[in-house]
Every structure is written in structure tokens, then in C-alpha cells.
Scaffold this active site. Structure first.
Site, PDB file in Angstrom:
ATOM      1  CE1 TYR A  78     -23.520  12.917  15.379  1.00  0.00           C
ATOM      2  CE2 TYR A  78     -24.968  11.047  14.959  1.00  0.00           C
ATOM      3  CZ  TYR A  78     -24.749  12.291  15.536  1.00  0.00           C
ATOM      4  OH  TYR A  78     -25.737  12.887  16.262  1.00  0.00           O
ATOM      5  CG  HIS A 108     -29.772  14.131  24.746  1.00  0.00           C
ATOM      6  ND1 HIS A 108     -28.559  14.743  24.957  1.00  0.00           N
ATOM      7  CD2 HIS A 108     -29.932  14.091  23.393  1.00  0.00           C
ATOM      8  CE1 HIS A 108     -28.007  15.054  23.794  1.00  0.00           C
ATOM      9  NE2 HIS A 108     -28.818  14.676  22.830  1.00  0.00           N
ATOM     10  CG  ASN A 220     -30.348   8.804  16.847  1.00  0.00           C
ATOM     11  OD1 ASN A 220     -29.354   8.808  16.149  1.00  0.00           O
ATOM     12  ND2 ASN A 220     -31.039   9.901  17.047  1.00  0.00           N
ATOM     13  CE1 TYR A 303     -77.987  14.126   3.794  1.00  0.00           C
ATOM     14  CE2 TYR A 303     -76.072  15.553   4.008  1.00  0.00           C
ATOM     15  CZ  TYR A 303     -77.181  15.134   3.300  1.00  0.00           C
ATOM     16  OH  TYR A 303     -77.478  15.710   2.096  1.00  0.00           O
ATOM     17  NE  ARG A 306     -80.331  10.087   3.978  1.00  0.00           N
ATOM     18  CZ  ARG A 306     -80.469  11.141   3.180  1.00  0.00           C
ATOM     19  NH1 ARG A 306     -80.038  11.076   1.932  1.00  0.00           N
ATOM     20  NH2 ARG A 306     -81.014  12.249   3.618  1.00  0.00           N
ATOM     21  CG  PHE A 352     -33.049  10.294  13.256  1.00  0.00           C
ATOM     22  CD1 PHE A 352     -33.534  11.507  12.812  1.00  0.00           C
ATOM     23  CD2 PHE A 352     -31.713   9.988  13.011  1.00  0.00           C
ATOM     24  CE1 PHE A 352     -32.722  12.413  12.151  1.00  0.00           C
ATOM     25  CE2 PHE A 352     -30.891  10.889  12.346  1.00  0.00           C
ATOM     26  CZ  PHE A 352     -31.399  12.108  11.915  1.00  0.00           C
ATOM     27  CD  GLU A 437     -30.493  17.437  15.583  1.00  0.00           C
ATOM     28  OE1 GLU A 437     -31.384  17.774  16.392  1.00  0.00           O
ATOM     29  OE2 GLU A 437     -29.519  16.725  15.890  1.00  0.00           O
TER      30      GLU A 437
END
Length: 539
Positions: A78, A108, A220, A303, A306, A352, A437
Site C-alpha cells: 500500500y 490532496h 500521512n 467564589y 476564593r 495517523f 475511512e
């Protein structure tokens, strides 16, 4: 407990093994194993140069030999000679494996939105290089050396900030980084945004032709979310410390009760971070004639005064968690496939996936939101005449002038916006790549939102400081602790005393810029922590 501290002059005089001396400068040597957040501060804030550890380069060369053997023998692996994602079952011919990488990066590189700040871009390059130096990714030595050279020449890719799902790696942002290695895309260089090829020609750099696996190895990974996360952490750590200092000024302006910071109270609960904040508060108010004892003016404070150690301490707990996860991820192998056991084993997995950093960024933005939440409540106590004995809204001429009335509105608006941004990004997931995915982290979205939360919270801290300074001046600055007087004197050079209404937007922006820039000289100021000292620069 000692909180992590920035580098001091002593650190530079006695550098660790991961530093080298070259051309009269300290150089941080990368090996994929022990990069620290302190070193990232040096690289990203001081533009420190980086080097490559020779022992790690041996591993880089060995993993590359494995890739070339796979290509030569025609084994199907791959990302080396197959398509990507849902197209992983498509075999690519041997003569096309280099072209495969080119198509991968160009296709990409489809990020959108405003570019990441240049500091983030630099951090991405360093983290990507550090991951490749682990020797599990199969890239050539030329690739890691090109990244090193771009970092050291301060040639930083222009990387759009939107478009990553945070699983399969930060594909779109890292593709824009990879473009630059090929001589494509745009870069920041010498204060300008320029086409990469123009800068390459000016600097006599030849574009790289990516070989088998190298394009995938570059994109990746979780380096976008982690880079943003590291910058966020550094900014949030500084902001948390500043909020302790500013809160101590507000406590004195409101004549708060010191008993709430008694060490035994915090030891009784047992959280180390809470105890440290209480200790810091005691130190910051030491010598003050404005703080009171319980029963002297009131029995208990609200608060927001404090519970400063309890709330701020819980923020420091989160910061420690975030720091731990970022440090692991900075030195992690997040490529796919990985060449393991000296290149003998090639395995596809899911390193990844950004879930650890997605959670960390969601925790971070929730914690920083609370810093702003409690700070805004202290602002309200400073300006609301029903809650103090000051003139309404700290105005010098109430009625004719509104004073700091609307400044509190701004703080409330920022706090409210943070509540929306603090919604966890990590609970969302949208399937991608034809459902191959099918679960993603949205970690980069969480990191980007955390940046926005930190920016908003810093403005709230600036608002509290402006209001607190004005109130303290009315109360009598000479009665405050020495450290508080020093802070007041420094801050008054940024925002002068309010004598009448003016455009307070300018004051808020100037104070925010000071908090984010010059509030601390890290080499001169120290936090209060067990076994440490405090030094104040009085210049």
C-alpha cells in the site's frame, strides 16, 4: 511539584546532548525520539536552527533501501505501488510509482481558508521532519535534508488552515507542505508571501522529484493538529500564569481574604496543581496591606476570588495532560504503512488517526474557557457598584461618563463565544473515501478552535488587568504587594490611567498584545513553584 519552565540562560550554557554547536549558534538535533516543547519554543519563537542526528540518518537510509527493494521486486505494498484510500486495491505499474506521488500531492493540496500563521507552518515542518527521522517512513535522505534546509533558511510553506478531517493524517494541510519540496505552491520568505519556485531560484535550490512512497510519507500524519496544538499549549501555559498574576491584583483591589490560600486547605484536598496556584497567590500578595483576614471585612469572598486555586489549578491539571500527549505525538511515527524492525516488516495500520490530540485539544479549549469565565466574573466584581465600594464602573465622573461599563460587556461576549467554541470537535465524525475511512477525529478542527478560545481568553485577561489596575489605583497602589506594584508599573506603560472616557478598544488591544508578547521575559521571570525562586525584572 515543578511545572515545566522555559529555557533559562543556564540551560544554554550547559546544553543537552540534543543540542549541537555550529557556526556560532546552538542547533537542535532531531532524531525522532526526544524533541521537547521547550525546544519547539526555541525553534518557533527564536528561529533556532535544526540538525539531523547521524545515527537516525542510518535508520532513514535503511528504510529507504527496503522501499526500493519492494519496487524492484514488484511486491504489492500500500502506498508504494497502489492507489490510496478506497483505491488501495488498484495496482500501479512500476514505471508510474514516481508519477503516483506527484498526483497524490497535487490532488490532496485542496485546503481552504486563511493560512496558518507562519509559526504554525514552521512547527509543522519540524514535526514532519522529526517523524521521518525515526526511520520508519522509507523516504530518501534528500527529503529530510530538504526539510532541514527549508527550516534553517526560514522558508515556510503557505498552508490553508481548513480542510483536514484529522484521520488518514492531516492530508490537505500536509499536502500543501509537500508541494513546497517539489518547488510548487507558495511560501513565506523574508516577510513576503511568494511563489515557491521564485524563492528556489533566488536561493539556488532545485525542486525535489518525489520517489516511491515519499509523497504518502509526507502527508500521512498528525503534524498539522500537533503543530497547532504545540503553539496553543505554549500560549495557554503563558496565559494561565498571567491569569494567576492578574487575579492576585484583583484580589488586592477588592480587599480579598487571604485565608482562602492557607496551605493546609489545599493540602487537605491533595491536588498538586491547586497547591501550587495557592502558593503562587500567597507569594504574589506577600507584603500587601490590602488583603484582609476572614471576619475583618467579610467572612467569605465570592467564589471567583476564593476558588482561584481550585479553578486555576484544574486548568493547570489539563495543561499537564495536554503537554504529555503533545510530547508523545511530537515524537511519534504516524505514517502508513510503517517499515518496522529495520525495514523487515512493512505493516499498514492507523497511527495517523488523530484521536489522542483531538481529545487533548478539546480538553484544552474547555480549560482555557474556564480561565476566561472566572476572570469575567472578577471583572464584574470590579465594575459593579453593588458588589464593591468603588465609583460605578470605576468611572471618574459617574453618570456623565460610563467608565468601564461596556468593557465588561466585551468580556461577557468573548466568554459566551468561547462556550460555543468549546463544544468538543472530537465527538463528530464524517465518513470519507467512499466509507473506507469511516471514522475520523476532527482533531485539527479542535486545535483551530482552541486557538480561537485562547485568543479570546487573552483579551478577557487584558480586560481584567485594565479594570484591576484602575481599581487598585483608587484603592492605593502603594499599599499593594511589591510584585503587584511592579506589575502595575509595567502595565501602566502600556495602558495609562483612565482619567475620562476614551476609546477603550485601543486599550484592550494594546494590553492583549502586551500579554501575548512582552508581559514576560522568560529568561528573567520565574513562576513560583516548589524548590524554585521568583525573580522580577524591574527595568
Amino acid at each position: 511539584m515543578v511545572f515545566p519552565m522555559p529555557l533559562s540562560p543556564l540551560f544554554v550554557e550547559n546544553p543537552p546532548e540534543s543540542f549541537q554547536f555550529e557556526r556560532g549558534m546552538w542547533m537542535i538535533e532531531l532524531n525522532g525520539k526526544d524533541l521537547t516543547i521547550e525546544q519547539m519554543k526555541q525553534i518557533c519563537w527564536e528561529n533556532e536552527k535544526v540538525g539531523l542526528e547521524e545515527a537516525s540518518l542510518i535508520d532513514v537510509r535503511a528504510s529507504r533501501e527496503t522501499v526500493e527493494e519492494i519496487v524492484a521486486k514488484g511486491h504489492t505494498v500500500y502506498g508504494i505501488n497502489t492507489g490510496f484510500g478506497k483505491l488501495s486495491d488498484v495496482r500501479v505499474a512500476a514505471q508510474d510509482v514516481d508519477s503516483l506521488q506527484l498526483h497524490l500531492i497535487r490532488s490532496h493540496a485542496c485546503g481552504v481558508g486563511e493560512p496558518f500563521p507562519e509559526k504554525v507552518s514552521r512547527a509543522m515542518m519540524v514535526l514532519r521532519l522529526n517523524a521521518l527521522m525515526k526511520g520508519f517512513s522509507g523516504v530518501r535522505e534528500a527529503v529530510v535534508k530538504r526539510l532541514r534546509d527549508l527550516i534553517n533558511k526560514e522558508i515556510h510553506p503557505v498552508i490553508p488552515s481548513q480542510g483536514s478531517l484529522g484521520a488518514s493524517g492531516d492530508l490537505a494541510p500536509l499536502a500543501h507542505l509537500a508541494l513546497v519540496l517539489m518547488g510548487e505552491g507558495e511560501v513565506y520568505f523574508e516577510g513576503e508571501r511568494l511563489p515557491t519556485i521564485d524563492v528556489y531560484q533566488k536561493e539556488s535550490i532545485q525542486p525535489l522529484v518525489l520517489k516511491a512512497k515519499e509523497g504518502l510519507a509526507l502527508i500521512n500524519g498528525t503534524q498539522a493538529m500537533t503543530a497547532v496544538g504545540v503553539i496553543n499549549y505554549i500560549e495557554a501555559e503563558r496565559l494561565a500564569l498571567q491569569c494567576d498574576w492578574v487575579a492576585s491584583m484583583t484580589l488586592q483591589a477588592l480587599e480579598g481574604i487571604r485565608d482562602a490560600f492557607h496551605p493546609s486547605i489545599h493540602e487537605a484536598r491533595g491536588y498538586p496543581e491547586q497547591m501550587v496556584v495557592a502558593e503562587r497567590m500567597r507569594h504574589l500578595i506577600n507584603g500587601s496591606h490590602l488583603v484582609t483576614f476572614q471576619g475583618e471585612k467579610r467572612v467569605q469572598d465570592a467564589y471567583s476570588l476564593r476558588c482561584i486555586p481550585q479553578v486555576h489549578g484544574a486548568v493547570w491539571q489539563t495543561l499537564n495532560y495536554v503537554r504529555e500527549k503533545l510530547t508523545i505525538e511530537m515524537n511519534a511515527a504516524t505514517d502508513n504503512p510503517l517499515l518496522l524492525e529495520g525495514g523487515k516488516v512493512v505493516v499498514s495500520g492507523g497511527n495517523f488517526h488523530g484521536q489522542p490530540i483531538a481529545f487533548a485539544m478539546d480538553y484544552l479549549k474547555i480549560a482555557v474557557s474556564e480561565l476566561a469565565n472566572i476572570a469575567e466574573r472578577r471583572v464584574e466584581r470590579l465594575v459593579n457598584p453593588q458588589l464593591n465600594d468603588f465609583p460605578p464602573f470605576l468611572s471618574t465622573n459617574p453618570g456623565l461618563e460610563s467608565g468601564l461599563m461596556i468593557v465588561q460587556y466585551v468580556a461577557a461576549s468573548l466568554v459566551s463565544e468561547n462556550k460555543t467554541l468549546a463544544h468538543p470537535a472530537s465527538v463528530d465524525s464524517i465518513p470519507s473515501s467512499a466509507n473506507q475511512e469511516d471514522h475520523v477525529s476532527m482533531g485539527t478542527t479542535g486545535a483551530r478552535h482552541a486557538t480561537m478560545v485562547i485568543q479570546n481568553a487573552s483579551k478577557v485577561a487584558a480586560i481584567e488587568l485594565i479594570c484591576s489596575m484602575q481599581a487598585l489605583e483608587m484603592r492605593g497602589i502603594e499599599r499593594a504587594s511589591g510584585l503587584t506594584q511592579d506589575l502595575w508599573n509595567r502595565a501602566r506603560k502600556v495602558v495609562p490611567t483612565i482619567t475620562e472616557d476614551r476609546i477603550f478598544s485601543h486599550d484592550i488591544e494594546k494590553m492583549d498584545a502586551w500579554l501575548r508578547g512582552d508581559f514576560f521575559d522568560w529568561n528573567k521571570w520565574r513562576t513560583v513553584h516548589e524548590g524554585g525562586e521568583t525573580y522580577v525584572d524591574n527595568t
